[in-house]
Design an enzyme around this catalytic site. Sequence first.
Site, PDB file in Angstrom:
ATOM      1  N   GLU A 263       0.826  -1.213   0.000  1.00 50.46           N
ATOM      2  CA  GLU A 263       0.000   0.000   0.000  1.00 50.46           C
ATOM      3  C   GLU A 263       0.861   1.265   0.000  1.00 50.46           C
ATOM      4  OE1 GLU A 263      -2.809  -0.417   3.254  1.00 50.46           O
ATOM      5  OE2 GLU A 263      -4.150  -1.562   1.962  1.00 50.46           O
TER       6      GLU A 263
ATOM      7  N   GLU B  84      -6.484  -7.831  -0.843  1.00 44.91           N
ATOM      8  CA  GLU B  84      -6.864  -7.848   0.570  1.00 44.91           C
ATOM      9  C   GLU B  84      -8.317  -7.438   0.716  1.00 44.91           C
ATOM     10  OE1 GLU B  84      -4.682  -5.463   3.298  1.00 44.91           O
ATOM     11  OE2 GLU B  84      -2.766  -5.873   2.342  1.00 44.91           O
TER      12      GLU B  84
ATOM     13  N   PHE C 259      -7.649  -7.105  16.717  1.00 46.63           N
ATOM     14  CA  PHE C 259      -9.096  -7.318  16.569  1.00 46.63           C
ATOM     15  C   PHE C 259      -9.553  -7.280  15.115  1.00 46.63           C
ATOM     16  CE2 PHE C 259      -8.901  -5.832  21.045  1.00 46.63           C
ATOM     17  CZ  PHE C 259      -9.356  -7.017  21.613  1.00 46.63           C
TER      18      PHE C 259
HETATM   19  C1  GLA Z   1      -4.230  -2.819   4.821  1.00 43.20           C
HETATM   20  C2  GLA Z   1      -2.837  -3.370   5.002  1.00 43.20           C
HETATM   21  C3  GLA Z   1      -2.795  -4.577   5.853  1.00 43.20           C
HETATM   22  C4  GLA Z   1      -3.691  -4.444   7.051  1.00 43.20           C
HETATM   23  C5  GLA Z   1      -5.083  -4.147   6.577  1.00 43.20           C
HETATM   24  C6  GLA Z   1      -6.090  -4.040   7.687  1.00 43.20           C
HETATM   25  O1  GLA Z   1      -4.883  -3.325   3.756  1.00 43.20           O
HETATM   26  O2  GLA Z   1      -2.195  -3.632   3.779  1.00 43.20           O
HETATM   27  O3  GLA Z   1      -1.453  -4.789   6.264  1.00 43.20           O
HETATM   28  O4  GLA Z   1      -3.232  -3.403   7.849  1.00 43.20           O
HETATM   29  O5  GLA Z   1      -5.065  -2.917   5.899  1.00 43.20           O
HETATM   30  O6  GLA Z   1      -7.346  -3.676   7.198  1.00 43.20           O
END
Ligand code: GLA
Length: 689
Positions: free
Chosen positions: A161, A314, A364
Amino acid sequence: MSLTTPARRAFEELVAERGILFGGDYNPEQWDPAVWREDVALMQQAGVNLVTVGVFSWAMLEPTPGAREFGWLDEVLDLLHGAGIAVDLATPTASPPPWLGIRHPETLPVDRDGVRLIPGSRNQFSPSSRVYREHAVAISRDLATRYAAHPAVRMWHVGNEYGQIDHGDEAAREFRGWLRARYGTIDALNTAWGTAFWSQRYADFDEILPPRRMPYLVNPTQSLDFRRFTSDQMLVCYRELRDTIRDAGALQPITTNFMGFFAHVDYRSWAEDIDVIADDQYPDPASAESPIATALIQDLMRSLGDGRSWMLMEQAVSATSWRPHNLPKTPQRARRDSLQAVARGADAICYFQWRQARAGAERFHSAMLPHAGADSDVFRGVVRQGEDLQRLSRSGRVLGSRIDARVAVLFDWSSWWAGEEPARPTERLSTMEQTTRWYRQLWRRGVAADIVGAASDLDGYDVVLVPHAYIVRPETADALRRAAERGAHIVVGPFSGVADDNAQVLQGRSPVLLRDLLGVSGEEWSGMPDEPTPLTGGLLTGGGDVRWSASGHTAGILAERLRAEGADVLLTYAHGDLFGIPAVTRNRVGDGAAWYLGTVVSDSVLSLVIGDALAATGVDGALGGSAELPDGLEAVCRGDVVFLLNHSAASIDIPMPPGLVDLLTGEKTESVVALRAGDVRVLSERHDS
Ligand code: GLA
């Protein structure tokens, strides 16, 4: 049209070999090796065939400067490979170990207020830091050299990200270099930035700083260029690591995970560099509108890859933990979200993350395997999804198939950025909000759309929607005109075509470059009173075919004082200072038409305008025709398969040709498909297995 490269083909081959990819982020470094064995057994039970490994493992791989601890990763990759699970191996570069920031504080990003961010969370690096980049390249080179030929590794995942913004001294140095390359001379920069205003003229590039905290409003072009630079600078980091992986001999596809319409990266300018577009999507279960916003993102991702299949890298299987208040997804919702992504072109359905973390900031956040373990509804839902996806894969009808769109929605990052700088007629006009409202009209009709950029080819489209393009370049104006002349309907929203590529306001009656196309022009944009302003009219004069009911339509937020110059006036303001002024117009152009909405109209007007544009060009939705579907029903055609998703809380009866096969159940349809609340059908005329 982008090229099919060997790495892109390698992704298609992986999908052809394994079926729809299914899995998630796997962080074995958080667990004992005994747990890894349980993980792998449960992954097999769930039909997991791909996991992303190592995203946050830098401190484990390089616990002290220059050390290399690959033994644990060797074991994990061998274990996964032995179980037939492919690996998307990540460079660990999103989160440097604490020692890097402590020894080299210049690697740490500085925010707008001059505060240097410290280790203890994640992402604490500056994309402009030379030392960070050297260390990131070094660990990635060693990782790629070691695992390029490992049979488990079928993909590479660079960073995580990308979204780091730095206002520090190294960013200032890189920004100046970027500006030199863009403008050549300081005079050209002064002209582009309009620095005659407020005594901002620069004598030398060395005087320029990132837009740190200033006494008052920032020069909007400086701000725009800093956003462009920031996005480009992160792309430099991505490319550096991608090339490092390639130079180590890796042939697998390389990607990084996008974040939908993320405000700090112009993904369109990145897309060519990514072998497989991958995205992270976290729709809020508390919002009834989230399926629409998600569909728009998914169409963007497909469009960024020129229609190639993409990865849902994701998503949350149940609740996130980063919202102030987190509602869970039911297993049914999680299944529907996954199938929605498949419907809109994804060939990979992955989650954050495999096993729920017991420690750390995301303890969580839900995961495929929750704290409660495998004896849970969440895990049972995951197993069911694995089965569903395998069934779709085996059907031979879905994988690799494409979506044909005859509608384009224009969305351009520079325009978004420039259009939302402060100090404008209203801060209530939001590009994203308007784009989503317009897109909703397509979604409600099951009409497929590509999300295109300002320089995209518009040739294949019969309807082009421009909800809000603050910047319009001459090439874009020409492309819109050419599209209308060959018969397309162009629909342009308010406060479009205001500025040039330097965010300077175009001179003349607005929208200067679209004036001929739209057959209407204006002077002065202004904010509107809070109370919605009624619109009146609705009957076209001069032989037009528009026959709208005149009541119930309103406008608000912003108005442009328009004068028709050849366009038919469809709606005018019914009272107030704007009484009698055109609000909605349509101009015949060649074989097509150009509609202009000079104000933010109510949904009732959007529905009429977009509905008419679709009907006039014969664009049908997934179920034929362009009428609105029942509330909450999403219908998408991927290849020759129809996905029906019921996002509502009520059962919906859908008339369909009888004898279609439901690829999820094998059942044949009757003449009416009864789609239960929350359920999904994937219907095909044929079934290959
Ligand atoms: C992002 C990150 C992950 C995690 C998720 C949680 O997508 O890439 O590492 O932190 O958020 O929602």
